[in-house]
Design a protein around this motif. Structure first.
Motif, short mmCIF file in Angstrom:
data_model
loop_
_atom_site.label_atom_id
_atom_site.label_comp_id
_atom_site.label_asym_id
_atom_site.label_seq_id
_atom_site.Cartn_x
_atom_site.Cartn_y
_atom_site.Cartn_z
N PRO A 79 0.83 -1.21 0.00
CA PRO A 79 0.00 0.00 0.00
C PRO A 79 0.87 1.26 0.00
CG PRO A 79 -0.71 -1.52 1.72
CD PRO A 79 0.56 -2.05 1.16
N TYR A 80 0.29 2.34 -0.44
CA TYR A 80 1.02 3.61 -0.51
C TYR A 80 1.51 3.98 0.89
CZ TYR A 80 2.02 8.51 -1.38
OH TYR A 80 2.63 9.72 -1.49
N THR B 93 5.61 -5.23 1.60
CA THR B 93 4.37 -5.86 1.15
C THR B 93 3.82 -6.72 2.28
OG1 THR B 93 5.20 -5.93 -1.11
CG2 THR B 93 3.35 -7.38 -0.59
N LEU C 226 -2.81 -9.34 6.02
CA LEU C 226 -4.00 -8.86 5.32
C LEU C 226 -5.28 -9.39 5.96
CD1 LEU C 226 -2.80 -9.26 1.65
CD2 LEU C 226 -3.09 -7.13 2.91
#
Length: 77
Positions: free
Chosen positions: A33-34, A39, A45
């Protein structure tokens, strides 16, 4: 009828997966994500953050107090 119910139960039991979640062969996880430094893993997640599932901030059974009167609790007309 009994056979149909048994077949449905067997089919539903086979829907679950007992293996760890991984991306499909030849595919990668989504990009970071920005603003993230790495990651996230599948476990990252799937774990909700505190904002998504906040903890309780009060204990109702230990914090028992007399309720004040509610002036808007009127009987029906």
């Amino acid at each position: 009828m009994r056979g149909a119910v048994l077949l449905l139960a067997v089919l539903l039991a086979g829907c679950g997966s007992s293996r760890a979640l991984r991306p499909n062969e030849g595919e990668r996880l989504p990009v970071a994500p920005y603003g993230a430094t790495a990651t996230p893993t599948p476990d990252d997640l799937l774990t909700p953050n505190p904002q998504a599932r906040p903890g309780r901030s009060d204990e109702l059974l230990r914090n028992s107090e007399e309720r004040r009167s509610d002036e808007f609790d009127l009987p029906p007309r």
